[in-house]
Design a protein around this motif. Structure first.
Motif, PDB file in Angstrom:
ATOM      1  N   UNK A 293       0.875  -1.180   0.000  1.00 41.34           N
ATOM      2  CA  UNK A 293       0.000   0.000   0.000  1.00 41.34           C
ATOM      3  C   UNK A 293       0.910   1.227   0.000  1.00 41.34           C
ATOM      4  N   UNK A 294       1.458   1.579  -1.155  1.00 43.11           N
ATOM      5  CA  UNK A 294       2.380   2.716  -1.220  1.00 43.11           C
ATOM      6  C   UNK A 294       1.672   4.025  -0.887  1.00 43.11           C
ATOM      7  N   UNK A 295       2.451   4.998  -0.422  1.00 46.38           N
ATOM      8  CA  UNK A 295       1.866   6.301  -0.089  1.00 46.38           C
ATOM      9  C   UNK A 295       1.120   6.889  -1.285  1.00 46.38           C
ATOM     10  N   UNK A 296       1.706   6.751  -2.457  1.00 44.79           N
ATOM     11  CA  UNK A 296       1.059   7.210  -3.689  1.00 44.79           C
ATOM     12  C   UNK A 296       0.572   5.993  -4.469  1.00 44.79           C
ATOM     13  N   UNK A 297      -0.732   5.905  -4.721  1.00 45.29           N
ATOM     14  CA  UNK A 297      -1.296   4.726  -5.397  1.00 45.29           C
ATOM     15  C   UNK A 297      -0.615   4.432  -6.726  1.00 45.29           C
ATOM     16  N   UNK A 298      -0.459   3.149  -7.015  1.00 46.35           N
ATOM     17  CA  UNK A 298       0.063   2.721  -8.302  1.00 46.35           C
ATOM     18  C   UNK A 298      -0.917   1.728  -8.913  1.00 46.35           C
ATOM     19  N   UNK A 299      -0.818   1.555 -10.201  1.00 49.22           N
ATOM     20  CA  UNK A 299      -1.736   0.663 -10.904  1.00 49.22           C
ATOM     21  C   UNK A 299      -1.643  -0.762 -10.370  1.00 49.22           C
ATOM     22  N   UNK A 300      -2.791  -1.328 -10.057  1.00 48.60           N
ATOM     23  CA  UNK A 300      -2.896  -2.730  -9.653  1.00 48.60           C
ATOM     24  C   UNK A 300      -2.216  -3.038  -8.319  1.00 48.60           C
ATOM     25  N   UNK A 301      -2.082  -2.033  -7.442  1.00 49.06           N
ATOM     26  CA  UNK A 301      -1.597  -2.358  -6.103  1.00 49.06           C
ATOM     27  C   UNK A 301      -2.727  -3.061  -5.350  1.00 49.06           C
ATOM     28  N   UNK A 302      -2.447  -3.568  -4.164  1.00 50.11           N
ATOM     29  CA  UNK A 302      -3.426  -4.392  -3.458  1.00 50.11           C
ATOM     30  C   UNK A 302      -4.706  -3.618  -3.158  1.00 50.11           C
ATOM     31  N   UNK A 303      -4.581  -2.330  -2.847  1.00 51.54           N
ATOM     32  CA  UNK A 303      -5.762  -1.529  -2.523  1.00 51.54           C
ATOM     33  C   UNK A 303      -6.682  -1.395  -3.733  1.00 51.54           C
ATOM     34  N   UNK A 304      -6.109  -1.040  -4.875  1.00 50.55           N
ATOM     35  CA  UNK A 304      -6.908  -0.863  -6.089  1.00 50.55           C
ATOM     36  C   UNK A 304      -7.502  -2.192  -6.548  1.00 50.55           C
ATOM     37  N   UNK A 305      -6.690  -3.233  -6.512  1.00 49.35           N
ATOM     38  CA  UNK A 305      -7.148  -4.550  -6.937  1.00 49.35           C
ATOM     39  C   UNK A 305      -8.285  -5.049  -6.055  1.00 49.35           C
ATOM     40  N   UNK A 306      -8.132  -4.878  -4.755  1.00 47.95           N
ATOM     41  CA  UNK A 306      -9.146  -5.338  -3.811  1.00 47.95           C
ATOM     42  C   UNK A 306     -10.440  -4.535  -3.959  1.00 47.95           C
ATOM     43  N   UNK A 307     -10.311  -3.239  -4.170  1.00 45.56           N
ATOM     44  CA  UNK A 307     -11.497  -2.397  -4.328  1.00 45.56           C
ATOM     45  C   UNK A 307     -12.318  -2.833  -5.540  1.00 45.56           C
TER      46      UNK A 307
END
Length: 328
Positions: A293-307
């Motif tokens: 969960x990087x400070x600045x969102x990146x494509x397909x990180x766990x947060x975006x993928x899970x959402x």
């Protein structure tokens, strides 16, 4: 009759689109809150410039790095379920009112106040949730040293131990105490306003066994997804080294890592890596976990993928559809 069903379906489809848009919008704010409450940047900076006690800082970093993706999994699941319940309840009532004006009016101010309920979770509830999960991570990982060699299976067991500890705490488990984290206790029992009735309906649904089961099921799925994201670091040594280089905290800690950490790749002549035998030292796993969960969102990180998985989850969509239909 056919026309009425068509109108009802169209109204629901509009609600579904609005719900997805709101989930995506509020998830950005929620993610920022999670990063803030599980901030590792200050500790990393102190490790880099040597201004803090190294052992204490590494322990704190270990807790926050492991807790951060866990909080994302819990909080995103809670947010999506909360909004599915919230929007479908009020949409059902508004559709019903549009068909029969004798059902009572949900005025603009009531709508605004009701729709603002999610703000409490994002601003305040997430603080309690983060602290709770951090405490559980601290308990589970207290005996783990930085030099401990862990397999992917070991890391998986650590997270299952954390979720088990969370579930065992009946007073603070977010599944059993969903409304404790998501709704501010600002309504008197004697309040009979339209807003209070809407809110009470949310309480009843949120505390139901069906919602608890759905939440627990999705949280488990979220941690399986997290392990999938992490597994690549156990199968591709270059990724681990890349993360370690980016997260170099000081020359001293790097030198220590090179001596005290060891990555062992067990492979056959075909290049196949046995994930059950590949080990990475905890000191190297910490930056990997922090980077989920990087400070600045990146494509397909766990947060975006899970959402995205939660938004398109059929069980959660069905929950909303059933609530809408029941109210209409």
């Amino acid at each position: 009759m056919l026309m009425e069903r068509t109108k009802k379906r169209q109204y629901y489809e509009s609600t579904e689109r609005s719900c997805n848009q709101m989930i995506s919008k509020l998830a950005v704010t929620l993610r920022n809150s999670v990063v803030k409450e599980n901030d590792t940047e200050i500790i990393i900076k102190q490790l880099k410039d040597g201004s803090a006690d190294k052992i204490t800082s590494w322990v704190q970093l270990k807790i926050l790095a492991i807790a951060r993706p866990a909080v994302i999994i819990y909080s995103y699941t809670m947010l999506v379920i909360f909004l599915r319940i919230q929007l479908n309840l009020i949409s059902g009532h508004m559709y019903k009112h549009a068909q029969n004006t004798n059902n009572g009016i949900i005025g603009t101010e009531v709508q605004k106040r009701y729709m603002a309920l999610s703000k409490y979770f994002i601003d305040e509830g997430i603080k309690d949730l983060s602290e709770f999960i951090q405490n559980k991570v601290s308990e589970v990982t207290a005996s783990l040293s930085l030099t401990e060699q862990l397999t992917l299976r070991d890391l998986e067991q650590i997270y299952w131990a954390i979720t088990s500890s969370v579930s065992a705490d009946s007073s603070k488990d977010p599944v059993k105490n969903f409304i404790y984290y998501t709704l501010q206790h600002d309504i008197e029992n004697s309040d009979t306003s339209v807003y209070s009735k809407l809110r009470d309906q949310m309480l009843d649904v949120s505390e139901s066994e069906e919602v608890q089961d759905l939440m627990q099921k999705n949280i488990r799925t979220g941690f399986v997804l997290l392990m999938d994201h992490i597994s690549v670091y156990f199968s591709e040594p270059s990724k681990t080294n890349s993360v370690q280089n980016k997260a170099s905290f000081s020359e001293e800690s790097n030198a220590e890592n090179s001596i005290l950490t060891r990555k062992e790749n067990i492979s056959d002549f075909s290049g196949f890596v046995d994930l059950n035998k590949t080990t990475i030292a905890l000191a190297k796993i910490i930056p990997i976990m922090n980077g989920q969960v990087p400070d600045n969102p990146i494509s397909d990180d766990i947060a975006e993928n899970w959402l995205q998985r939660l938004i398109f989850n059929n069980d959660l969509k069905t929950l909303g559809a059933n609530l809408y239909e029941a109210v209409c």
